[in-house]
Design a protein around this motif. Structure first.
Motif: not given
Length: 737
Positions: A144-157, A160-161, A185-188
């Motif tokens: 979650m701390r490095t979520l910005k590097w994940v492809p955009p289509e996977k970030r919300d999933r 939410q998980e 981090l999830s809320f952001r």
């Protein structure tokens, strides 16, 4: 990226006896196994397990957990095997890594059944060794701390998980700091506009209030020192997700929030906690209803603290938590605070699960959730167990029962014991009789009233809040329905065998079970009752040589189904033959006692039937028997399905207080008070009005279609006679269809 010696030093700070050679081997092995693999950010992949291990060193975990963190992706993402890891690092570490590998792909946006099975694996792996959860939470935190590097289509999933599963699990294990960071981090990610709006407003408020937090810290510390209490005081603003949750929960705006600041007062002893509370309450005014004592009644995750809210300087509400240092460590690290203990040799080891209530809760939850639920039910009830604040209630003997907010006495009863829930008929809350649907509050003493004759209504499933109660109600309902269909099927089979001139016994049916693709005789009877197996097929399975009568033979003369109550002529034309006088007792007919009997019975939807009526039963697959009076015109719609007709008879005691549905049509003068006179006539005779429809036939008369409950036909005829005697009533007739 952290170097090898730096990791060893982090562990050595809290564990001087760490196995440095073991950590070095794990570091080198994981780095070589991941080789040239890179993360989405472009960093070497090995940086991820290394950061996971670093997070766990902050929780002061044992060597095996740190090594498992370094190796947690090796089996999943490299050529490493469990056998190789076991050979190099031992069975314990290999088992931890394998447990983490099994739960690697937890995907909550896949099909629901797959979600549930993956979640079940997660919980079972955690139940075997709680350190699996600690590594998994640290793994998710770094992701979650490095979520910005994940492809955009996977970030919300992923976010939410995290909000659905991992943050609540951290909370349940008492790891509040980790829970808060995961939520924030999830809320952001999920609500960036709301997150930005709240952080902006908090920043503006901080500038407006100036050094308010430092001022309150200073005042508190000085007040405590004056009373001889040494204390550490730490203050902070609430996090954006916590603020957002409160705004959503209470449906208020940011301006209406009054307690954005929270303070922890950490003292030396439990006695000092209560002394400090007295200092706070004498210095500032308390906000009524906001004091909670989690020291005398700890939360199930071992959390202990005193909570209070006061009106501080500048008339600002301030939340305070007062606890000892040991309590603070458990509040911060939760179950991880229990993860180490000192053996006589001084070496660290894993604490037994019985020493932490949080882990005991997890094991109990898994046990409750593994009792034959479908995958979808498992997922639903797991989330119910994870997502709730709690209220604390007591049995009359003083046993503490922790329940989710909005829980009812139904949930309380099932929390005490499943048998108590299944037999509950009423309750007393604080000594007063109350409905079973009442919402329980903190401190309530609840006494459950039971009856062995009770079975839980299916509607309780929608009322209950806890997963355990819902699952138990569902199981009991299924068992009761199955028992009803089994009883009906047995009765139908006995009568069918008798009419065919064949012997009937459990042993005979048992020999026929394999031919009917069922496991036991009860399954066969339930299938017959539901209409899934015809009685003819059952007889043929038991007696292969038996030949059923031809349809044309059945149609000649009086039909066997209703024994002279109606005739089926050639060509399947249905004609009624109402015999004169009272019908003969038909001992081979199915006895009907009402909708609360042992058979799945309901009455004709338009007019019902009452004892004294000549009746016919229609079998509807999956729904049971519908009882119609013989004069019902609806029976014509079943004339092409003679196999669904059942011979039934009333079996109701004259002294029974059971009521049955009937419908009457009353034509009354259209004048004030006419409805009151009609209702009075029904009530004076002991009838119960279930439904009423009024329609104007003309300016002078009104028609009333009344659904009533009566004891029998004599009772119904008495009500009709009384209605006809009223001056305002023009006519009364019974309605069927």
């Amino acid at each position: 990226m952290m170097r090898q010696y730096e990791l060893v030093e982090r562990v050595r700070r809290y564990n001087p006896n760490t196995d440095e050679a073991l950590l070095d081997r794990a570091y080198v092995y994981a780095m070589r196994a991941h080789g040239n693999q890179v993360r989405a950010s472009g960093d070497p992949y090995f940086s991820h397990p290394l950061e996971v291990a670093a997070i766990l060193t902050d929780l002061k975990l044992d060597d095996a957990t740190i090594v498992a963190a370094l190796l947690h992706d090796t089996i999943e993402d490299t050529d490493a095997t469990k056998a190789e890891i076991e050979r190099l690092f031992g069975h314990q570490i290999a088992t931890l890594v394998e447990g983490l590998t099994k739960i690697k792909k937890l995907d909550l946006v896949s099909k629901q059944a797959k979600q549930a099975e993956n979640l079940r694996k997660l919980l079972l792996a955690i139940a075997d060794d709680v350190r699996v959860l600690l590594v998994k939470l640290a793994d998710r935190l770094h992701n979650m701390r490095t979520l910005k590097w994940v492809p955009p289509e996977k970030r919300d999933r992923v976010a939410q998980e995290t909000l659905d599963i991992y943050a609540p699990l951290a909370a349940r294990m008492g790891m509040q700091d980790m829970r808060e960071e995961l939520e924030d981090l999830s809320f952001r990610q999920l609500s960036p506009e709301a997150y930005e709006s709240i952080t902006t407003r908090v920043s503006e408020l901080r500038q407006h209030n100036g050094p308010l937090v430092q001022e309150i810290e200073r005042d508190l510390r000085e007040a405590l020192v004056q009373r001889g209490i040494e204390a550490e005081v730490k203050g902070r603003e609430k996090l954006p997700y916590s603020i957002w949750g409160k705004m959503e929960r209470k449906a208020i705006g940011f301006e209406q929030l009054s307690d954005l600041y929270g303070f922890r007062v950490i003292v030396a002893s439990m006695e000092d906690c209560y002394r400090a509370l007295g200092v706070v309450h004498t210095k500032w005014a308390i906000v009524p209803g906001r004091f909670k004592d989690y020291i005398s009644t700890p939360k199930p995750n071992d959390y202990r603290s005193l909570h209070t809210t006061v009106v501080g300087p500048r008339r600002q509400r301030v939340e305070l938590q007062i606890r000892t240092r040991d309590m603070d460590e458990i509040a911060e690290y939760g179950i991880a605070a229990h993860a180490l203990y000192k053996e006589p040799s001084g070496a660290p080891g894993v604490m037994l699960s019985s020493e932490t209530r949080a882990y005991a809760w997890l094991r109990k939850t898994i046990e409750n959730l593994s009792q034959g639920l479908s995958p979808e039910e498992f997922l639903e009830h797991t989330k119910l167990e994870l997502f709730h604040d709690q209220v604390f209630c007591f049995t009359p003997k003083g046993r503490l029962i922790a329940l989710p907010r909005k829980a009812t006495p139904i949930d309380f009863a099932y929390a005490v014991h499943t048998d108590v829930g299944n037999t509950a008929v009423g309750c007393k809350i604080n000594g007063s009789v109350a409905p079973l649907v009442s919402e329980l509050k903190n401190g309530d003493e609840v006494e459950i009233i039971t009856s062995k004759a009770q079975t839980p209504p299916g509607a309780w499933e929608t009322i209950a809040v806890t997963g355990k109660a819902r699952a138990a109600v569902r199981r009991a309902t299924r068992a009761a329905v199955r028992a009803q269909y089994s009883g009906l099927g047995r009765t139908m089979a006995e009568r069918a065998f008798a009419k065919a001139g064949k012997s009937f016994s459990e042993e005979i049916i048992g020999r026929a079970v394999p031919r009917l693709a069922r496991s036991v005789a009860e399954d066969v009877f339930a299938a017959v009752g539901r209409g899934e197996i015809k009685t003819e097929d059952l007889i043929r399975a038991a007696y292969p040589e038996w030949v059923p009568p031809r349809p044309e033979d059945r149609m000649n003369g009086a039909a066997a189904t209703a024994e002279g109550w109606f005739e089926l002529k050639r060509g399947h034309n249905l004609k009624f033959k109402i015999p004169e006088g009272e019908p003969q007792e038909r001992l081979d007919a199915i006895p009907i006692r009402g909708i609360n009997g042992e058979l799945p019975v309901r009455f004709a939807p338009d007019g019902g039937a009452v004892p004294g009526d000549r009746i016919v039963g229609i079998l509807t697959p999956g729904e049971g028997i519908t009882i119609y009076p013989i004069q019902s015109q609806s029976l014509q719609s079943f004339e092409d399905a003679p196999e669904r007709w059942l011979d039934v008879r009333w079996d109701v005691d004259e002294l029974s207080d059971g009521r049955f549905p009937a419908r009457i049509l009353v034509t009354a003068r259209n004048e004030p008070g006419s409805l009151a006179q009609v209702a009075s006539a029904v009530g004076d005779r002991g009838g119960n009005i279930e439904g009423l429809q009024m329609r104007s036939r003309s300016a002078d008369f009104t028609e009333m279609v009344i659904d009533i409950e009566v004891f029998d036909l004599r009772h119904l005829n008495g009500i009709i006679a009384d209605l006809k005697a009223r001056d305002v009533v023009s006519s009364v007739e019974r309605v069927n269809d």
